[in-house]
Design an enzyme around this catalytic site. Structure first.
Site, PDB file in Angstrom:
ATOM      1  N   LYS A  52      -7.076 -14.367   8.547  1.00  0.00           N
ATOM      2  CA  LYS A  52      -7.431 -15.587   7.809  1.00  0.00           C
ATOM      3  C   LYS A  52      -6.443 -15.821   6.666  1.00  0.00           C
ATOM      4  O   LYS A  52      -5.969 -16.940   6.464  1.00  0.00           O
ATOM      5  CB  LYS A  52      -8.868 -15.482   7.270  1.00  0.00           C
ATOM      6  CG  LYS A  52      -9.926 -15.583   8.374  1.00  0.00           C
ATOM      7  CD  LYS A  52     -11.325 -15.194   7.930  1.00  0.00           C
ATOM      8  CE  LYS A  52     -12.274 -15.175   9.137  1.00  0.00           C
ATOM      9  NZ  LYS A  52     -13.638 -14.732   8.836  1.00  0.00           N
ATOM     10  N   GLN A  96     -16.942 -12.091   4.013  1.00  0.00           N
ATOM     11  CA  GLN A  96     -16.936 -11.635   5.407  1.00  0.00           C
ATOM     12  C   GLN A  96     -18.228 -10.890   5.746  1.00  0.00           C
ATOM     13  O   GLN A  96     -18.668 -10.016   5.005  1.00  0.00           O
ATOM     14  CB  GLN A  96     -15.704 -10.722   5.628  1.00  0.00           C
ATOM     15  CG  GLN A  96     -15.492 -10.295   7.068  1.00  0.00           C
ATOM     16  CD  GLN A  96     -15.104 -11.445   8.010  1.00  0.00           C
ATOM     17  OE1 GLN A  96     -14.553 -12.465   7.591  1.00  0.00           O
ATOM     18  NE2 GLN A  96     -15.402 -11.290   9.283  1.00  0.00           N
ATOM     19  N   ASP A 119     -17.530 -21.619   5.270  1.00  0.00           N
ATOM     20  CA  ASP A 119     -18.099 -20.974   6.461  1.00  0.00           C
ATOM     21  C   ASP A 119     -19.254 -21.792   7.042  1.00  0.00           C
ATOM     22  O   ASP A 119     -19.644 -21.591   8.190  1.00  0.00           O
ATOM     23  CB  ASP A 119     -18.692 -19.605   6.063  1.00  0.00           C
ATOM     24  CG  ASP A 119     -17.850 -18.439   6.550  1.00  0.00           C
ATOM     25  OD1 ASP A 119     -17.154 -18.604   7.571  1.00  0.00           O
ATOM     26  OD2 ASP A 119     -17.915 -17.373   5.915  1.00  0.00           O
TER      27      ASP A 119
END
Ligand code: GUN
Length: 293
Positions: A52, A96, A119
């Site tokens: 990412k 994460q 997200d």
């Protein structure tokens, strides 16, 4: 018949080119900023977070990576999220998942400013998504939709069968595909571990989306001729000779591709799309903060 291979790598490349141009054009107004927060040393999470950050950097997005040890307290993590909620250089905050057991995941996701929740996991964004309102779409489901659309797969009226009911993939992708939207308007069935006759459902799918987290779970005798298969699974099944993780999807690629009309490979299918949609959400967020969207 051998299936058309739907390349996420190629599709993602095209979208990244578009984003790189957009970031360059925005440069004198706003530089999109993303922070990734990783708690612990899970190797899969480490490689996702590294990918990412690398992609963000390549597109000209400002990116910060915070790695915390596995013992980090919930309180310290909440304080860090709050710090980035108040940081004007940062438009996207990604924690994460999964988090270590002693940290309440829901509490952390709730603490992220919904306007920086690239997200799409905050309950406010989940609610907006279900209602079909403007929001950050979760990256993997969004990537699946883009992949279907850009590959010219007709979803309207199609029998879509989703295997897996996670909050990150199964539930949102099923929800999005039944909505009145691009890559939507499908008739959706969601299968899970308590589904009585899985094969009955998978065999009648025009589009089969598998996000179960079980390597090679779907075999050729469980699908119909001409199906479009989207394999979301990324399972580590060993190491290659060069020491890299050997990956397999949730679908037995070699046998299923002989029956399918189109199929995504693993790696190189949905994975690159997930990362790219995260970048798209980050750029979108920066534009919103700058009053440009
Ligand atoms: N873990 C697995 N997939 C994801 C994702 O898309 N976002 C975050 N934050 N964690 C994940």
């Amino acid at each position: 018949m051998s299936a058309k291979i739907i390349s996420g790598t190629e599709t993602a490349k095209a979208i990244k080119e578009e984003l790189k141009k957009e970031v360059a054009e925005l440069a004198d107004k706003v530089v999109p900023g993303l922070v990734t927060i990783l708690v612990g040393e899970d190797p899969a999470s480490q490689s996702y977070v590294a990918a990412k950050n690398k992609t963000a950097h390549a597109l000209g997005i400002h990116s910060e990576q915070v790695t915390l040890d596995a013992e980090t307290s919930e309180e310290d993590l909440l304080a860090l999220v709050e710090k980035y909620n108040n940081d004007d250089k940062i438009h996207g905050i990604l924690v994460q998942l999964p988090l270590p057991k002693h940290i309440d995941e829901a509490k952390i996701l709730n603490a992220i400013n919904p306007d920086k929740d690239v997200d799409g996991f905050h309950p406010v964004n989940v609610g907006r998504m279900v209602l079909g309102e403007q929001c950050f779409l979760p990256c993997t489901p969004h990537g699946v939709l883009e992949l279907l659309q850009r590959s010219g797969v007709e979803t309207s009226g199609a029998e879509v069968v989703v295997v897996g009911r996670s909050n990150i993939v199964g539930k949102p992708v099923a929800n999005l595909m039944l909505q009145k939207r691009d890559a939507g308007n499908a008739t959706v069935t969601l299968c899970h571990t308590r589904t009585k006759d899985m094969d009955f459902h998978t065999k009648r799918a025009d589009i089969l989306i598998v996000a179960a987290g079980v390597a090679n779970m779907i075999k050729a005798d469980q699908v119909k001729e001409g199906v479009v298969v989207i394999d979301v699974g990324v399972n580590r099944i060993g190491v290659t000779e060069s020491g890299k993780a050997k990956l397999a999807g949730d679908v037995e690629f070699e046998s299923v591709k002989e029956k399918a009309a189109a199929i995504t490979p693993v790696p190189g299918g949905v994975g690159p799309m997930t990362i790219t949609m995260l970048m798209k959400n980050t750029v979108q967020s920066a534009k919103q903060f700058a009053g440009l969207a």
